[in-house]
Scaffold this motif. Sequence first.
Motif, PDB file in Angstrom:
ATOM      1  N   UNK A 131       0.835  -1.207   0.000  1.00 24.60           N
ATOM      2  CA  UNK A 131       0.000   0.000   0.000  1.00 24.60           C
ATOM      3  C   UNK A 131       0.863   1.247   0.000  1.00 24.60           C
ATOM      4  N   UNK A 132       1.916   1.271   0.805  1.00 29.48           N
ATOM      5  CA  UNK A 132       2.799   2.430   0.879  1.00 29.48           C
ATOM      6  C   UNK A 132       3.503   2.675  -0.440  1.00 29.48           C
ATOM      7  N   UNK A 143       9.158  -3.639   7.040  1.00 27.75           N
ATOM      8  CA  UNK A 143       8.257  -2.790   6.270  1.00 27.75           C
ATOM      9  C   UNK A 143       9.026  -1.837   5.364  1.00 27.75           C
ATOM     10  N   UNK A 144      10.021  -1.152   5.913  1.00 26.96           N
ATOM     11  CA  UNK A 144      10.797  -0.192   5.112  1.00 26.96           C
ATOM     12  C   UNK A 144      11.630  -0.903   4.048  1.00 26.96           C
ATOM     13  N   UNK A 194      11.264  -0.632  -0.177  1.00 28.43           N
ATOM     14  CA  UNK A 194      12.337  -0.419  -1.152  1.00 28.43           C
ATOM     15  C   UNK A 194      12.430  -1.551  -2.156  1.00 28.43           C
ATOM     16  N   UNK A 195      12.181  -2.776  -1.700  1.00 28.41           N
ATOM     17  CA  UNK A 195      12.213  -3.922  -2.607  1.00 28.41           C
ATOM     18  C   UNK A 195      11.077  -3.848  -3.617  1.00 28.41           C
ATOM     19  N   UNK A 196       9.946  -3.249  -3.245  1.00 24.01           N
ATOM     20  CA  UNK A 196       8.835  -3.110  -4.182  1.00 24.01           C
ATOM     21  C   UNK A 196       9.248  -2.303  -5.411  1.00 24.01           C
ATOM     22  N   UNK A 216       4.327   5.983  -5.034  1.00 24.11           N
ATOM     23  CA  UNK A 216       4.550   5.988  -6.482  1.00 24.11           C
ATOM     24  C   UNK A 216       3.646   6.999  -7.172  1.00 24.11           C
ATOM     25  N   UNK A 217       2.381   7.022  -6.791  1.00 23.20           N
ATOM     26  CA  UNK A 217       1.456   7.989  -7.389  1.00 23.20           C
ATOM     27  C   UNK A 217       1.888   9.420  -7.092  1.00 23.20           C
TER      28      UNK A 217
END
Length: 276
Positions: free
Chosen positions: A101-102, A176-177, A181-183, A107-108
């Motif tokens: 979600x983050x 989470x962080x 970054x991996x996303x 990104x948007x």
Amino acid sequence: MSIDHHELERANWLLAHGASWHMADRRMAQRLKRRAGELARREAGASESAHHESTIHWAGARFIARGEDSSDKFYRGLLLWFVIIPAVAVTVGPALLVSEVLHRLTTRMLLSRGRIPQQAPWYLAAIITLAIGVAAWLIAFRAEPLAELIVWPQTGVEVNWMPVVVLVGAGQLTILLATTGWQARRYGWPGVVVRKLSGLPSDLVAAEVDAAAHQIADADAALDEGADLAAQFDPVGEDWDYDEEPTDIDYAALDAADDDEDTHNRTAEPVQKGAR
């Protein structure tokens, strides 16, 4: 104005830099290329293509499909749904869900500002968060054990919940962080380069041409709007033909008519005097 998500560039980068030991990069590249094709067909006004390439399934389905026979596939399915998925959901599931979600939200926001998602800031934040959690455990709790085994007089395990909460919370936030970054890597954003104006004449000319094209498009739209407004206030409701040739006038006939009228007036004047 729609925001360009660079689907094709990201897909090509994933295919060029995908890991050989898993299919996740190829699966994401396939999704991105499919999305790019849909957008291209929508802009061109074309119908959906009848050609469909084979779809790469998610990792769980591939794990089950690697079974040798139906029995092996059945036990693989049980292992997946009752052991692997619950273990992942309990350990890193919340972090993975929130990171997805983050990543979408950031990104948007970044694309609307002409920027792209980056990995390094998230990895740096994850390292700092982990260091703060470990430092808090070492300093505030003086490296207190997370649990103690009690043998006498009653056997059991005593859990020190405060350091457990601190370390688990720091660990979840670190995951989470890091996964956020991996996303960015997972979606292929390292393959996108946003071109900025460098001040060179070619870049400036290109920018001026783009601005002029937008101005021309706005002017055409204003002209079309003005034409529609004029059509609404037409008092007759008919099309006026301003190109119609004027009617030919016979000036010689008009002169002859004027001469006849003057002759008639001179002839009638003496008659009126004689009558007096």
